[in-house]
Design a protein around this motif. Structure first.
Motif, PDB file in Angstrom:
ATOM      1  N   VAL A  98       0.956  -1.111   0.219  1.00  0.00           N
ATOM      2  CA  VAL A  98      -0.115   0.073   0.035  1.00  0.00           C
ATOM      3  C   VAL A  98       0.829   1.199   0.114  1.00  0.00           C
ATOM      4  O   VAL A  98       1.510   1.545   1.121  1.00  0.00           O
ATOM      5  CB  VAL A  98      -0.907   0.017   1.213  1.00  0.00           C
ATOM      6  N   ASN A  99       1.041   1.955  -1.200  1.00  0.00           N
ATOM      7  CA  ASN A  99       1.723   3.224  -1.241  1.00  0.00           C
ATOM      8  C   ASN A  99       0.950   4.313  -0.827  1.00  0.00           C
ATOM      9  O   ASN A  99       0.277   4.913  -1.507  1.00  0.00           O
ATOM     10  CB  ASN A  99       2.206   3.322  -2.699  1.00  0.00           C
ATOM     11  N   ASN A 100       0.886   4.601   0.717  1.00  0.00           N
ATOM     12  CA  ASN A 100       0.094   5.492   1.130  1.00  0.00           C
ATOM     13  C   ASN A 100       0.607   6.766   1.719  1.00  0.00           C
ATOM     14  O   ASN A 100       0.297   7.941   1.600  1.00  0.00           O
ATOM     15  CB  ASN A 100      -0.592   4.887   2.377  1.00  0.00           C
ATOM     16  N   ALA A 101       2.080   6.733   2.009  1.00  0.00           N
ATOM     17  CA  ALA A 101       2.724   7.793   2.741  1.00  0.00           C
ATOM     18  C   ALA A 101       2.616   9.096   1.768  1.00  0.00           C
ATOM     19  O   ALA A 101       2.772   9.004   0.556  1.00  0.00           O
ATOM     20  CB  ALA A 101       3.979   7.508   3.126  1.00  0.00           C
ATOM     21  N   GLY A 102       2.368  10.329   2.368  1.00  0.00           N
ATOM     22  CA  GLY A 102       2.366  11.533   1.453  1.00  0.00           C
ATOM     23  C   GLY A 102       2.558  12.642   2.432  1.00  0.00           C
ATOM     24  O   GLY A 102       2.222  12.722   3.508  1.00  0.00           O
ATOM     25  N   VAL A 103       2.660  13.819   1.679  1.00  0.00           N
ATOM     26  CA  VAL A 103       2.851  15.091   2.257  1.00  0.00           C
ATOM     27  C   VAL A 103       1.921  16.000   1.146  1.00  0.00           C
ATOM     28  O   VAL A 103       1.689  15.651   0.055  1.00  0.00           O
ATOM     29  CB  VAL A 103       4.156  15.756   2.289  1.00  0.00           C
ATOM     30  N   MET A 104       1.395  17.146   1.786  1.00  0.00           N
ATOM     31  CA  MET A 104       0.334  17.802   0.886  1.00  0.00           C
ATOM     32  C   MET A 104       0.630  19.561   0.735  1.00  0.00           C
ATOM     33  O   MET A 104       0.796  19.994   2.237  1.00  0.00           O
ATOM     34  CB  MET A 104      -0.977  17.559   1.554  1.00  0.00           C
ATOM     35  N   MET A 105       0.731  20.193  -0.231  1.00  0.00           N
ATOM     36  CA  MET A 105       1.089  21.372  -0.217  1.00  0.00           C
ATOM     37  C   MET A 105       2.096  22.108   0.735  1.00  0.00           C
ATOM     38  O   MET A 105       1.756  23.065   1.587  1.00  0.00           O
ATOM     39  CB  MET A 105      -0.465  22.233   0.105  1.00  0.00           C
ATOM     40  N   THR A 106       3.095  21.510   0.733  1.00  0.00           N
ATOM     41  CA  THR A 106       4.324  21.859   1.455  1.00  0.00           C
ATOM     42  C   THR A 106       5.085  23.143   0.835  1.00  0.00           C
ATOM     43  O   THR A 106       5.131  23.365  -0.563  1.00  0.00           O
ATOM     44  CB  THR A 106       5.304  20.951   1.835  1.00  0.00           C
ATOM     45  N   PRO A 107       5.806  23.869   1.500  1.00  0.00           N
ATOM     46  CA  PRO A 107       6.583  25.051   1.047  1.00  0.00           C
ATOM     47  C   PRO A 107       7.665  24.306   0.026  1.00  0.00           C
ATOM     48  O   PRO A 107       7.848  23.175   0.293  1.00  0.00           O
ATOM     49  CB  PRO A 107       7.279  25.855   2.085  1.00  0.00           C
ATOM     50  N   LEU A 108       8.206  24.942  -0.842  1.00  0.00           N
ATOM     51  CA  LEU A 108       9.194  24.508  -1.518  1.00  0.00           C
ATOM     52  C   LEU A 108      10.321  23.925  -0.911  1.00  0.00           C
ATOM     53  O   LEU A 108      10.950  24.601  -0.051  1.00  0.00           O
ATOM     54  CB  LEU A 108       9.817  25.419  -2.682  1.00  0.00           C
ATOM     55  N   GLN A 109      10.644  22.547  -1.128  1.00  0.00           N
ATOM     56  CA  GLN A 109      11.748  21.962  -0.520  1.00  0.00           C
ATOM     57  C   GLN A 109      12.074  21.065  -1.592  1.00  0.00           C
ATOM     58  O   GLN A 109      11.471  20.426  -2.157  1.00  0.00           O
ATOM     59  CB  GLN A 109      11.478  21.135   0.834  1.00  0.00           C
ATOM     60  N   LYS A 110      13.734  20.818  -1.863  1.00  0.00           N
ATOM     61  CA  LYS A 110      14.063  19.737  -2.480  1.00  0.00           C
ATOM     62  C   LYS A 110      14.915  18.807  -1.751  1.00  0.00           C
ATOM     63  O   LYS A 110      15.448  19.159  -0.726  1.00  0.00           O
ATOM     64  CB  LYS A 110      15.248  20.521  -3.424  1.00  0.00           C
ATOM     65  N   THR A 111      14.878  17.414  -2.138  1.00  0.00           N
ATOM     66  CA  THR A 111      15.563  16.359  -1.400  1.00  0.00           C
ATOM     67  C   THR A 111      16.791  16.258  -1.598  1.00  0.00           C
ATOM     68  O   THR A 111      17.409  16.996  -2.579  1.00  0.00           O
ATOM     69  CB  THR A 111      14.839  15.160  -1.531  1.00  0.00           C
ATOM     70  N   GLU A 112      17.597  15.225  -0.809  1.00  0.00           N
ATOM     71  CA  GLU A 112      18.918  15.035  -1.128  1.00  0.00           C
ATOM     72  C   GLU A 112      19.099  14.468  -2.525  1.00  0.00           C
ATOM     73  O   GLU A 112      20.243  14.799  -3.193  1.00  0.00           O
ATOM     74  CB  GLU A 112      19.245  14.059  -0.224  1.00  0.00           C
ATOM     75  N   ASP A 113      18.219  13.884  -3.190  1.00  0.00           N
ATOM     76  CA  ASP A 113      18.391  13.731  -4.489  1.00  0.00           C
ATOM     77  C   ASP A 113      18.045  14.516  -5.743  1.00  0.00           C
ATOM     78  O   ASP A 113      17.991  14.517  -6.973  1.00  0.00           O
ATOM     79  CB  ASP A 113      17.325  12.308  -4.688  1.00  0.00           C
ATOM     80  N   GLY A 114      17.552  15.680  -5.245  1.00  0.00           N
ATOM     81  CA  GLY A 114      17.385  16.954  -6.145  1.00  0.00           C
ATOM     82  C   GLY A 114      16.063  16.879  -6.688  1.00  0.00           C
ATOM     83  O   GLY A 114      15.454  17.621  -7.512  1.00  0.00           O
ATOM     84  N   LEU A 115      15.065  16.063  -5.946  1.00  0.00           N
ATOM     85  CA  LEU A 115      13.734  16.197  -6.264  1.00  0.00           C
ATOM     86  C   LEU A 115      12.797  17.139  -5.454  1.00  0.00           C
ATOM     87  O   LEU A 115      13.330  17.463  -4.340  1.00  0.00           O
ATOM     88  CB  LEU A 115      13.194  14.748  -6.224  1.00  0.00           C
ATOM     89  N   GLU A 116      11.770  17.620  -6.039  1.00  0.00           N
ATOM     90  CA  GLU A 116      10.662  18.426  -5.475  1.00  0.00           C
ATOM     91  C   GLU A 116      10.105  17.417  -4.165  1.00  0.00           C
ATOM     92  O   GLU A 116       9.798  16.317  -4.470  1.00  0.00           O
ATOM     93  CB  GLU A 116       9.817  19.042  -6.200  1.00  0.00           C
ATOM     94  N   LEU A 117       9.847  17.995  -3.030  1.00  0.00           N
ATOM     95  CA  LEU A 117       9.311  17.238  -1.867  1.00  0.00           C
ATOM     96  C   LEU A 117       8.107  16.420  -2.238  1.00  0.00           C
ATOM     97  O   LEU A 117       8.110  15.062  -1.915  1.00  0.00           O
ATOM     98  CB  LEU A 117       9.380  17.932  -0.583  1.00  0.00           C
ATOM     99  N   GLN A 118       7.246  17.135  -2.693  1.00  0.00           N
ATOM    100  CA  GLN A 118       5.979  16.394  -2.688  1.00  0.00           C
ATOM    101  C   GLN A 118       5.899  15.456  -3.865  1.00  0.00           C
ATOM    102  O   GLN A 118       5.389  14.292  -3.829  1.00  0.00           O
ATOM    103  CB  GLN A 118       4.777  17.507  -3.239  1.00  0.00           C
ATOM    104  N   MET A 119       6.555  15.531  -5.137  1.00  0.00           N
ATOM    105  CA  MET A 119       6.890  14.449  -5.998  1.00  0.00           C
ATOM    106  C   MET A 119       7.471  13.426  -5.693  1.00  0.00           C
ATOM    107  O   MET A 119       7.399  12.165  -5.758  1.00  0.00           O
ATOM    108  CB  MET A 119       7.561  15.356  -7.222  1.00  0.00           C
ATOM    109  N   ALA A 120       8.683  13.787  -4.765  1.00  0.00           N
ATOM    110  CA  ALA A 120       9.309  12.525  -4.193  1.00  0.00           C
ATOM    111  C   ALA A 120       8.838  11.872  -3.344  1.00  0.00           C
ATOM    112  O   ALA A 120       8.820  10.677  -3.430  1.00  0.00           O
ATOM    113  CB  ALA A 120      10.641  13.419  -3.369  1.00  0.00           C
ATOM    114  N   THR A 121       8.104  12.194  -2.188  1.00  0.00           N
ATOM    115  CA  THR A 121       7.243  11.636  -1.025  1.00  0.00           C
ATOM    116  C   THR A 121       6.391  10.776  -1.744  1.00  0.00           C
ATOM    117  O   THR A 121       5.973   9.636  -1.613  1.00  0.00           O
ATOM    118  CB  THR A 121       7.036  12.490   0.103  1.00  0.00           C
ATOM    119  N   ASN A 122       5.369  11.518  -2.339  1.00  0.00           N
ATOM    120  CA  ASN A 122       3.937  11.072  -2.891  1.00  0.00           C
ATOM    121  C   ASN A 122       4.089  10.096  -3.988  1.00  0.00           C
ATOM    122  O   ASN A 122       3.618   8.941  -4.044  1.00  0.00           O
ATOM    123  CB  ASN A 122       3.134  12.088  -3.368  1.00  0.00           C
ATOM    124  N   TYR A 123       5.289  10.342  -4.892  1.00  0.00           N
ATOM    125  CA  TYR A 123       5.323   9.487  -6.092  1.00  0.00           C
ATOM    126  C   TYR A 123       6.642   8.756  -6.360  1.00  0.00           C
ATOM    127  O   TYR A 123       6.580   7.753  -6.416  1.00  0.00           O
ATOM    128  CB  TYR A 123       4.962  10.223  -7.397  1.00  0.00           C
TER     129      TYR A 123
END
Length: 312
Positions: A98-123
């Motif tokens: 079950v791919n459930n974990a997610g964040v919603m409408m966060t301020p702009l953050q980039k991950t250690e991999d250079g990905l946008e946080l919402q796209m990284a976490t959710n997808y």
């Protein structure tokens, strides 16, 4: 109408499930529901203390529940790899992811991999996790991958030229993009699994408007009004989890379905098969998103598996 409910689900002793983000909200209720039918649930969470608290809370009402904690941060590809290796070292099969974990409408953050946080976490994190776990999913009879989308998928599009906020950022649009990506992935994965002859299926779900801690990043005016609006338009996390539980447990499903609430505008209600926006069914976008995703997470799906048909 004879709606599906959890009490109609058969017992599933001996089955193993992973639920990401299992310590709160929809993930917590999904974990509780799966445990109630005898499934061993791996609670895959970023904060193990919060996960332990959630586990103990479930055990108070379900003393026989089989629950195990494992650490994962979906915003870190390194963490996703570590989790998959840890799981495969302890288990030789997986019945439900079950791919459930997610964040919603966060301020702009980039991950250690250079990905946008919402796209990284959710997808992206879930895209990689699913691929890494296919070898153990394949060892189970009619295993399932269940991915969480949202009504918000209708708000946006996949902006390939700005996929990770390379040019601009709007937190609402990026949340919508991430949830549209999850839905496109769920549909496309099922098609690939069928073409390749795998004994597993992919499903998409959404919880309608559910009262969970994801609401904390809504605009201030909406959070101010939420005590008045939520009882009218939303449902509890427990009811919001029912579409996910149906995707996990309903033996009459064929694969590739999208399940959400039955009520007006799919805000709340019983779990039924629902339709989605035209963007989610665009074959060109699906293939392009898959290719770009493999490149960004540096993982090639099905590379080392015997295929019965060519990749779509």
């Amino acid at each position: 109408m004879n709606f599906w409910s959890l009490n109609k689900a058969k017992k599933k002793e001996g089955k193993i499930a992973i639920v990401t983000g299992a310590n709160a909200g929809i993930g917590y209720e999904t974990t509780k529901g799966l445990a109630s039918v005898g499934i061993e649930v791996i609670m895959a969470c970023r904060d193990l203390q919060k996960a332990e608290n959630a586990k103990q809370k479930i055990l108070k009402s379900l003393p026989e529940a089989k629950l195990k904690l494992m650490e994962i941060d979906l915003a870190s590809l390194t963490s996703v790899h570590a989790f998959a290796e840890n799981f495969k070292a302890q288990y030789d099969k997986l019945d439900i992811l079950v791919n459930n974990a997610g964040v919603m409408m966060t301020p702009l953050q980039k991950t250690e991999d250079g990905l946008e946080l919402q796209m990284a976490t959710n997808y992206f994190g879930h895209f990689l996790l699913t691929g890494l776990l296919i070898p153990v999913l394949e060892k189970s009879f009619r295993s399932r991958v269940v991915s969480l989308s949202s009504l918000a998928h209708r708000w946006g599009d996949i902006h390939f030229d700005n996929l990770n906020a390379e040019k601009s950022y709007d937190k609402r649009q990026f949340y919508a993009q991430s949830k549209l990506a999850c839905l496109i992935f769920a549909y496309h994965l099922d098609k690939k699994l069928v073409k390749k002859g795998f004994d597993m299926h992919s499903y998409a779900t959404h919880p309608g408007i559910s009262n969970t801690n994801l609401m904390r990043n809504l605009p201030k005016w909406l959070r101010f009004l939420s005590p008045l609006l939520m009882p009218i338009f939303s449902q509890s996390a427990e009811k919001g989890a029912l579409p996910i539980l149906r995707a996990c447990l309903d033996d009459t499903l064929n694969g590739g379905e999208y399940i959400g609430p039955s009520g007006t505008k799919q805000y709340k209600g019983h779990p039924v098969i629902v339709d989605s926006d035209y963007n989610s069914k665009d074959k060109y976008k699906a293939k392009k998103l898959w290719k770009v995703s493999e490149e960004l997470v540096n993982f090639n799906y099905f590379k080392n598996t015997d295929t019965k048909a060519q990749a779509s």
